[in-house]
Design an enzyme around this catalytic site. Structure first.
Site, PDB file in Angstrom:
ATOM      1  N   LYS A   4      -1.761 -30.746  -4.867  1.00 38.06           N
ATOM      2  CA  LYS A   4      -2.086 -29.338  -5.200  1.00 38.06           C
ATOM      3  C   LYS A   4      -0.812 -28.525  -5.411  1.00 38.06           C
ATOM      4  O   LYS A   4      -0.784 -27.611  -6.245  1.00 38.06           O
ATOM      5  CB  LYS A   4      -2.966 -28.712  -4.112  1.00 38.06           C
ATOM      6  CG  LYS A   4      -4.407 -29.241  -4.067  1.00 38.06           C
ATOM      7  CD  LYS A   4      -5.200 -29.005  -5.348  1.00 38.06           C
ATOM      8  CE  LYS A   4      -6.701 -29.237  -5.128  1.00 38.06           C
ATOM      9  NZ  LYS A   4      -7.461 -29.194  -6.411  1.00 38.06           N
ATOM     10  N   ALA A  32      -8.222 -38.103  -4.037  1.00 33.88           N
ATOM     11  CA  ALA A  32      -7.274 -38.989  -3.365  1.00 33.88           C
ATOM     12  C   ALA A  32      -8.095 -40.074  -2.673  1.00 33.88           C
ATOM     13  O   ALA A  32      -9.196 -39.791  -2.194  1.00 33.88           O
ATOM     14  CB  ALA A  32      -6.440 -38.232  -2.335  1.00 33.88           C
ATOM     15  N   TYR A  87      -5.101 -33.162   5.139  1.00 31.72           N
ATOM     16  CA  TYR A  87      -5.170 -32.901   3.691  1.00 31.72           C
ATOM     17  C   TYR A  87      -4.095 -33.738   2.975  1.00 31.72           C
ATOM     18  O   TYR A  87      -4.250 -34.132   1.831  1.00 31.72           O
ATOM     19  CB  TYR A  87      -5.027 -31.408   3.395  1.00 31.72           C
ATOM     20  CG  TYR A  87      -5.501 -31.016   2.012  1.00 31.72           C
ATOM     21  CD1 TYR A  87      -6.824 -31.242   1.620  1.00 31.72           C
ATOM     22  CD2 TYR A  87      -4.636 -30.430   1.109  1.00 31.72           C
ATOM     23  CE1 TYR A  87      -7.260 -30.885   0.355  1.00 31.72           C
ATOM     24  CE2 TYR A  87      -5.065 -30.063  -0.157  1.00 31.72           C
ATOM     25  CZ  TYR A  87      -6.381 -30.292  -0.533  1.00 31.72           C
ATOM     26  OH  TYR A  87      -6.806 -29.946  -1.796  1.00 31.72           O
ATOM     27  N   SER A 147     -21.073 -27.914  -6.570  1.00 38.42           N
ATOM     28  CA  SER A 147     -19.698 -27.943  -7.085  1.00 38.42           C
ATOM     29  C   SER A 147     -19.179 -26.537  -7.351  1.00 38.42           C
ATOM     30  O   SER A 147     -19.904 -25.687  -7.887  1.00 38.42           O
ATOM     31  CB  SER A 147     -19.637 -28.713  -8.408  1.00 38.42           C
ATOM     32  OG  SER A 147     -20.016 -30.050  -8.241  1.00 38.42           O
TER      33      SER A 147
HETATM   34  O1  0WE Z   1      -9.374 -30.495  -2.348  1.00 40.47           O
HETATM   35  C1  0WE Z   1     -10.205 -30.696  -1.484  1.00 40.47           C
HETATM   36  C2  0WE Z   1     -10.852 -32.066  -1.348  1.00 40.47           C
HETATM   37  C3  0WE Z   1     -10.640 -32.956  -2.515  1.00 40.47           C
HETATM   38  C4  0WE Z   1     -10.927 -34.420  -2.230  1.00 40.47           C
HETATM   39  C5  0WE Z   1     -11.988 -34.844  -1.466  1.00 40.47           C
HETATM   40  C6  0WE Z   1     -12.206 -36.197  -1.276  1.00 40.47           C
HETATM   41  C7  0WE Z   1     -13.291 -36.734  -0.408  1.00 40.47           C
HETATM   42  C8  0WE Z   1     -13.721 -38.119  -0.784  1.00 40.47           C
HETATM   43  C9  0WE Z   1     -10.105 -35.347  -2.807  1.00 40.47           C
HETATM   44  N1  0WE Z   1     -10.293 -36.670  -2.629  1.00 40.47           N
HETATM   45  C10 0WE Z   1     -11.328 -37.109  -1.900  1.00 40.47           C
HETATM   46  N2  0WE Z   1     -11.493 -38.455  -1.774  1.00 40.47           N
HETATM   47  C11 0WE Z   1     -12.592 -39.005  -1.214  1.00 40.47           C
HETATM   48  O2  0WE Z   1     -12.685 -40.230  -1.094  1.00 40.47           O
HETATM   49  N3  0WE Z   1     -10.528 -29.688  -0.610  1.00 40.47           N
HETATM   50  C12 0WE Z   1      -9.841 -28.421  -0.708  1.00 40.47           C
HETATM   51  C13 0WE Z   1     -11.522 -29.833   0.454  1.00 40.47           C
HETATM   52  C14 0WE Z   1     -10.823 -30.340   1.685  1.00 40.47           C
HETATM   53  O3  0WE Z   1     -10.561 -31.647   1.827  1.00 40.47           O
HETATM   54  C15 0WE Z   1      -9.869 -31.807   3.017  1.00 40.47           C
HETATM   55  C16 0WE Z   1      -9.702 -30.561   3.614  1.00 40.47           C
HETATM   56  C17 0WE Z   1     -10.310 -29.623   2.754  1.00 40.47           C
HETATM   57  C18 0WE Z   1     -10.375 -28.139   2.953  1.00 40.47           C
HETATM   58  C19 0WE Z   1      -9.375 -32.962   3.613  1.00 40.47           C
HETATM   59  C20 0WE Z   1      -8.714 -32.855   4.829  1.00 40.47           C
HETATM   60  C21 0WE Z   1      -8.536 -31.632   5.419  1.00 40.47           C
HETATM   61  C22 0WE Z   1      -9.026 -30.473   4.830  1.00 40.47           C
END
Ligand code: 0WE
Length: 259
Positions: free
Chosen positions: A164, A97, A157, A20
């Site tokens: 965000k 999400a 995203y 994390s």
């Molecule tokens: O903020 C994030 C990811 C946060 C996140 C991840 C998940 C995965 C599992 C929020 N919700 C969920 N829900 C789930 O069920 N990031 C900055 C990492 C991230 O996530 C992406 C990215 C990047 C970079 C998703 C799509 C495209 C790019």
């Protein structure tokens, strides 16, 4: 090693496991001299976080907190008040999400997925800051994690990018409200990091490779570097910085056309 955060009390929200971002920042804050409290989200993650926090010694406390529950937030801060009497630092490193919202087209985002993403990922900063402020009697530093998808479209995203953007805007309004109390509120917009939240996102490995190929520094950001930025924001170096989003992404954000 100097201890710029000696005597400071911090609360870290968002540790799930050792990969994390919150854990990387917690280690850096502790190394800099801070005493830390942690929260965990749900029984599923309790064991993990308990084991990690075990390294931190006796003065560390660990509390459950689902950031969508006002009562749980209240309990966290009353525990901090009775244990430490004050708070100096707050790290917000939580986002969620529903998975289906990160897969299809943004145009198909359901009302419920939009609501959940904003509640967990953005409103929680407002709720935590409101509860933290009365304990930040000597001022404070609030740091929240963001991502480039807040500013530009990153395919898939989707609603997280919108959440965000709300988080970054919330940090500016909180910075305005809390400025006179010497409480600063900033976002760190991190380049992609291989965490539990990132895993299971299809194409994530390709994304790390893309940053490696196209960022000015030709590599990805490390946990240690994010930790060092969070120490900077929490200490004298950050004393006049508030409401900002700092890109800690090996320069990726400055690029217009990639070669
Ligand atoms: O903020 C994030 C990811 C946060 C996140 C991840 C998940 C995965 C599992 C929020 N919700 C969920 N829900 C789930 O069920 N990031 C900055 C990492 C991230 O996530 C992406 C990215 C990047 C970079 C998703 C799509 C495209 C790019």
């Amino acid at each position: 090693m100097s201890k710029p955060l000696e005597g400071k009390i911090g609360l870290v929200v968002g540790v799930a496991n050792k990969r994390s971002i919150a854990w990387g920042i917690a280690k850096a804050w502790k190394e800099a001299g801070a005493t830390l409290a942690f929260t965990y989200q749900g029984e599923r993650l309790k064991g993990n976080v308990e084991q990690l926090v075990g390294e931190f010694g006796e003065d560390t406390i660990l509390l459950p907190c689902d950031v969508t529950q006002d009562a749980e937030i209240d309990t966290v801060f009353s525990e901090i008040k009775s244990r430490f009497g004050k708070l100096d630092l707050l790290l917000h490193a939580v986002a969620f999400a529903p998975k289906e919202a990160l897969e299809g087209d943004f145009v198909n985002t359901s009302r419920e997925a939009f609501r959940v993403a904003h509640d967990v990922s953005a409103y929680s900063l407002v709720a935590l800051s409101r509860a933290a402020a009365p304990l930040m009697t000597d001022g404070g530093s609030i740091v929240a994690m963001s991502y480039y998808g807040a500013e530009k479209v990153v395919p898939h995203y989707n609603v997280m990018g919108v959440a965000k953007a709300a988080l970054e805007a919330s940090a500016r309004y909180l910075a305005y409200d809390l400025g006179e109390q010497k409480i600063r509120v900033n976002c760190i917009s991190a380049g992609p990091v291989n965490t539990l939240a990132a895993r299971g996102i299809s194409g994530f490995t390709a994304m790390l490779k893309h940053y490696e190929a196209h960022s000015p520094m030709k590599r990805n950001v490390t946990h240690e570097e994010l930790g060092a930025t969070a120490v900077f924001l929490a200490s004298e170096g950050g004393a006049a910085i508030t409401g900002q989003t700092l890109y800690v992404d090996c320069g990726y954000e400055i690029m217009g056309m990639y070669s």
